[in-house]
Motif scaffolding. Sequence first.
Motif, PDB file in Angstrom:
ATOM      1  N   ALA A   1       7.464  -3.241  -4.643  1.00  0.00           N
ATOM      2  CA  ALA A   1       7.565  -2.124  -5.575  1.00  0.00           C
ATOM      3  C   ALA A   1       6.246  -1.864  -6.281  1.00  0.00           C
ATOM      4  CB  ALA A   1       8.657  -2.399  -6.607  1.00  0.00           C
ATOM      5  N   ALA A   2       6.056  -0.625  -6.657  1.00  0.00           N
ATOM      6  CA  ALA A   2       4.902  -0.229  -7.465  1.00  0.00           C
ATOM      7  C   ALA A   2       5.400   0.505  -8.695  1.00  0.00           C
ATOM      8  CB  ALA A   2       3.963   0.672  -6.670  1.00  0.00           C
ATOM      9  N   ALA A   3       4.664   0.341  -9.801  1.00  0.00           N
ATOM     10  CA  ALA A   3       5.037   1.027 -11.034  1.00  0.00           C
ATOM     11  C   ALA A   3       3.811   1.686 -11.644  1.00  0.00           C
ATOM     12  CB  ALA A   3       5.630   0.041 -12.043  1.00  0.00           C
TER      13      ALA A   3
ATOM     14  N   ARG B   1       0.843  -1.215   0.000  1.00  0.00           N
ATOM     15  CA  ARG B   1       0.000   0.000   0.000  1.00  0.00           C
ATOM     16  C   ARG B   1       0.872   1.258   0.000  1.00  0.00           C
ATOM     17  NH1 ARG B   1      -5.529  -0.794   1.666  1.00  0.00           N
ATOM     18  NH2 ARG B   1      -5.605   1.413   2.235  1.00  0.00           N
ATOM     19  N   ALA B   2       1.961   1.205   0.777  1.00  0.00           N
ATOM     20  CA  ALA B   2       2.810   2.402   0.905  1.00  0.00           C
ATOM     21  C   ALA B   2       3.483   2.752  -0.422  1.00  0.00           C
ATOM     22  CB  ALA B   2       3.851   2.180   2.001  1.00  0.00           C
ATOM     23  N   VAL B   3       4.056   1.747  -1.095  1.00  0.00           N
ATOM     24  CA  VAL B   3       4.739   2.063  -2.368  1.00  0.00           C
ATOM     25  C   VAL B   3       3.721   2.452  -3.441  1.00  0.00           C
ATOM     26  CG1 VAL B   3       6.856   0.735  -1.941  1.00  0.00           C
ATOM     27  CG2 VAL B   3       4.900  -0.392  -3.037  1.00  0.00           C
ATOM     28  N   LEU B   4       2.552   1.830  -3.390  1.00  0.00           N
ATOM     29  CA  LEU B   4       1.519   2.172  -4.378  1.00  0.00           C
ATOM     30  C   LEU B   4       1.063   3.627  -4.182  1.00  0.00           C
ATOM     31  CD1 LEU B   4      -0.421   1.430  -6.636  1.00  0.00           C
ATOM     32  CD2 LEU B   4      -1.914   0.338  -4.945  1.00  0.00           C
ATOM     33  N   ASN B   5       0.833   3.996  -2.941  1.00  0.00           N
ATOM     34  CA  ASN B   5       0.456   5.380  -2.641  1.00  0.00           C
ATOM     35  C   ASN B   5       1.487   6.369  -3.152  1.00  0.00           C
ATOM     36  OD1 ASN B   5      -1.956   6.105  -1.409  1.00  0.00           O
ATOM     37  ND2 ASN B   5      -1.359   5.078   0.493  1.00  0.00           N
ATOM     38  N   ARG B   6       2.731   6.066  -2.864  1.00  0.00           N
ATOM     39  CA  ARG B   6       3.803   6.991  -3.236  1.00  0.00           C
ATOM     40  C   ARG B   6       3.909   7.101  -4.766  1.00  0.00           C
ATOM     41  NH1 ARG B   6       5.738  11.437  -3.204  1.00  0.00           N
ATOM     42  NH2 ARG B   6       7.942  11.630  -3.699  1.00  0.00           N
TER      43      ARG B   6
ATOM     44  N   ILE C   1       6.069  -5.667 -12.470  1.00  0.00           N
ATOM     45  CA  ILE C   1       5.136  -4.538 -12.320  1.00  0.00           C
ATOM     46  C   ILE C   1       5.227  -3.574 -13.493  1.00  0.00           C
ATOM     47  CG2 ILE C   1       4.870  -4.650  -9.818  1.00  0.00           C
ATOM     48  CD1 ILE C   1       7.050  -2.449  -9.660  1.00  0.00           C
ATOM     49  N   VAL C   2       6.422  -3.393 -14.040  1.00  0.00           N
ATOM     50  CA  VAL C   2       6.538  -2.476 -15.178  1.00  0.00           C
ATOM     51  C   VAL C   2       5.863  -3.099 -16.391  1.00  0.00           C
ATOM     52  CG1 VAL C   2       8.154  -1.403 -16.801  1.00  0.00           C
ATOM     53  CG2 VAL C   2       8.571  -1.279 -14.335  1.00  0.00           C
ATOM     54  N   MET C   3       6.057  -4.408 -16.582  1.00  0.00           N
ATOM     55  CA  MET C   3       5.390  -5.069 -17.698  1.00  0.00           C
ATOM     56  C   MET C   3       3.871  -4.960 -17.552  1.00  0.00           C
ATOM     57  SD  MET C   3       6.202  -8.840 -19.160  1.00  0.00           S
ATOM     58  CE  MET C   3       4.773  -9.700 -18.556  1.00  0.00           C
ATOM     59  N   THR C   4       3.378  -5.199 -16.353  1.00  0.00           N
ATOM     60  CA  THR C   4       1.937  -5.154 -16.106  1.00  0.00           C
ATOM     61  C   THR C   4       1.385  -3.747 -16.306  1.00  0.00           C
ATOM     62  OG1 THR C   4       2.253  -6.896 -14.467  1.00  0.00           O
ATOM     63  CG2 THR C   4       0.164  -5.691 -14.392  1.00  0.00           C
ATOM     64  N   ALA C   5       2.061  -2.765 -15.733  1.00  0.00           N
ATOM     65  CA  ALA C   5       1.574  -1.390 -15.840  1.00  0.00           C
ATOM     66  C   ALA C   5       1.572  -0.943 -17.301  1.00  0.00           C
ATOM     67  CB  ALA C   5       2.433  -0.464 -14.983  1.00  0.00           C
ATOM     68  N   LEU C   6       2.595  -1.350 -18.038  1.00  0.00           N
ATOM     69  CA  LEU C   6       2.670  -1.000 -19.462  1.00  0.00           C
ATOM     70  C   LEU C   6       1.480  -1.593 -20.230  1.00  0.00           C
ATOM     71  CD1 LEU C   6       4.040  -0.140 -22.136  1.00  0.00           C
ATOM     72  CD2 LEU C   6       5.520  -2.127 -21.930  1.00  0.00           C
ATOM     73  N   LEU C   7       1.193  -2.865 -19.988  1.00  0.00           N
ATOM     74  CA  LEU C   7       0.125  -3.527 -20.743  1.00  0.00           C
ATOM     75  C   LEU C   7      -1.245  -2.988 -20.333  1.00  0.00           C
ATOM     76  CD1 LEU C   7       1.695  -7.104 -20.706  1.00  0.00           C
ATOM     77  CD2 LEU C   7       1.669  -5.472 -22.602  1.00  0.00           C
TER      78      LEU C   7
END
Lengths: 151, 753
Positions: B611-613, B571-576, B713-719
């Motif tokens: 991590a969050a992306a 939650r913290a990394v996603l928020n940031r 996460i970068v692959m997922t966020a990109l797609l």
Amino acid sequence: MNIELKVNGSLMRADVDDDTPLLWVLRDTLKLKGTKYGCGIGQCGACTVIADGEATRSCSLAATAAVGIEITTIEGLSPDGGQFVQAAWQDHRVPQCGYCQSGMIMAVTALLSKTLFPTDDEIDREITNICRCGTYDRIRAAIHAAANNRS
Amino acid sequence: MDTDRRSVLKSMAAVSAGIGFPVLMTGCGVADRSGPSPVELISWIVVMPNNTVRIRIPQSDIGQGVITTLSQVLAEELDLKWSLVRPEFFDPLTNLKRGNVYVYTCTESSWSADRLFNPMRTAGAQIRHMLLEAASRRSGISIADLRTEDSSIISPGGGRQSYAEVALEASRIRPPHPSRVRLKNPADYRLIGKPIKRLDLTPKTTGALEYGIDVDLPGMLYATVQQSPVYGGKLVSFDEKAIMGMPGVVKVVRIAAGPCGLNGPIADGGEDYGMDDAVAVVADSFWRAKKALQALPIQWEEGQFAETSSESIMADLGERVGLPQPVVREAGNFGEAIGRAHRVLEADYSYPFMDAMPLEPINCTAWLRPDGLQVWASTQFAQDAHRLAAVTAGLPPDKVQFNLPYAGGAFGRRCQNEYVSQAVQIAKAVPGRPIKLLWTREEMMARGYPPPITMSRFKAGLDDKGKVIAWFNRVVSGTAPDQSYGPARLPHYVPNLRIEYARIKTPQPFGWMRGVAFTQHVWMNQGFQDELAVAAGRDPVDLYMELLDESTVPVDLVDRDVAVRRIRHMRAVLNRATEIADWKQPLPRGRGRGVSVSDFSYWVTYHTGTAAAIVDITLDGVGGLRIDQVVVVLNCGRVLNPEVVRGQVEGSVFWAITNALYGKITLKNGRVVQRNFQDHDVARLATACRNVRVELVESDDHPAGVGEDAVPIVMTALLNAIYAAGGPRVRSLPLRDHNLSFRREAVVETNGT
């Protein structure tokens, strides 16, 4: 056949087959191992040297065709890493595994010898080398810094 | 002291200066009477007469920077002056003889920081104590009144003794028990956490750094190899007469199939992976060996996979994903909940074979002599490579000296050591001559170790508020170890959930490619969650936050505190990340933004970060994609070196982009279709994102691995961003196979507004 190559300002002799790519003569005959093998078909750019001012993939140039051409390899820049592109690479901490970086630095040195301040689009077009570690962001920043800081 | 070994080392060092030979000296009994000698202290360091210190790095440096970061860890506790630090790679034979003194030597799973932070700090503190005690004995000043600084011991009057001056005496002192040494207060760190420049930075810009491929020995011959082009095939015959007359050809060597090493850390067991029959040509140059091998007529018996293709495997997976499979996690009553759901969604996702493709082609140099075998190989698992070399040569381990050069990338590919076995088999055929085996790029692509091809079927139910009340996922994958943790160890606790998982046998042996199973399952899970958010008309961040709710963690869960902690970190990394990327800010037509958050705690023993992306992209409407910005927020515990960590995250971003855009290895008739980079592109400057923003969360937690967190996460966020921009919903890879024009309904929607 015996040939004479001009590499990093010195004349060097080598006994090669007609079709031996320059890459293997540099690496295995002349022992200049900073030039790397990655794909052998001119795709990855790890073997990039400068031939008469042009960035050239040495895996795809027969050594016999390189006779009479001024060849510069990574060893011909600065042994202590002081050449301006090398210095920018260090400032931006570009290398990870480092394997592609000789070829990158040679390609960028050739680019900056012709284009004083390349745009991002020009960089994209001209520097097509592969880095599997993914140092591209730092490479781009280092190219701009090198362009700005060259003496 | 093993004098045989030392003399071998000396003679080898003479012919190949510059390759990191361990200087093996024990403190006692080796002092050269003519002057000061190097002194080894508890296997971890050697103090040189000029006060430089060699630190043994028990890992491979494959670009991730351990030669620097692990030196920082030991040097911190030992109070070494940084300019006097000289790291070198560990010696597997020493480690074997001394009962695994280096604790953890396999370079995989992003484990270096996690596994070696404590052992290397402890070793530094033990050695410091030994040096202090030696100085105390010599000076009569009590240890309590002495302090250490910059590789010296300082007495109350300001007198200094260098470590070199007291090292020999220190070597005679029994090291304190690890439990008795006091480690530094992190507030006093001068090296750990600092953006120190990599120690290999300059030679990586001058071409001077030696990789495995650069090993050069007098009289060396060159070899190149072809394994069975069909996985599992057998060598029937070859006609060596056809090539023996070619210039420079020395020998054609038949290489036997067999076990080729443990794909995993020795301490944890691991699986032994097979290597197929192969033929090698030995010649006086690589070029001649390559040409001769191409000209060599070879007969193969193609074996059980001769008819297998990616298509036939996908058809098989597709059939099995329609049938019940073993349940690996279950909660509540999925069947009941899906029946009362307000809205039900279903989707099938698939993941192809991929290949790690490190840029330095596979190579190994071997030299069999009457007194033993010498091997050089850039591998991620030198300890097992040493074992394999000895087994293959039929020699006792102490007759095998293994040298570990730097690797030009690895990404999991160099966990497998079959090339070491091949090189030793070739060396046996030309005894007395060093041989360098080098694979062509074509051979590397033909013989990769992919992550498993996978199909994943999802079905989920939403209630009338858009809340996920039922979750079903059935996964069937190709050859792999049990990776049910991928679909099963979700960080969320949907009340009604069923996960099924099964594997089938596929031709290639499995490999631990960077990002491993998390990449496919994080993407599939969060790709489908993104679909749920869209269907419910919800912001995907709100949906993730709702799923990441610590109050939903069952009170009787065995590791409940771990589960709660995961959720809090995520939650913290996603928020940031949403703050940095300005998530709520609307984007103009054709642009889209995707989000993903994960940790690698899916697999309990994997200690990596959270991590969050958030990825911003633009579609031009005619198939063109531009990646405008990638934001990654990473919590990896204590950061050993922020510049090195950032480099690992940036590298993971481009790794993910390659996977998404191009990642696919295709099998046809049991063979890999792609031959070289012309058939399988990778991210380059033109395709790379120009704006990668990495933020590291400050933390005092135990350091976690950082080599892979950003990949899934970068692959997922990109797609997900592609859909958000009006493009297709991507449920299979790579993007190269998709039409990235706007969806029909997206065109209608945007035209209507």
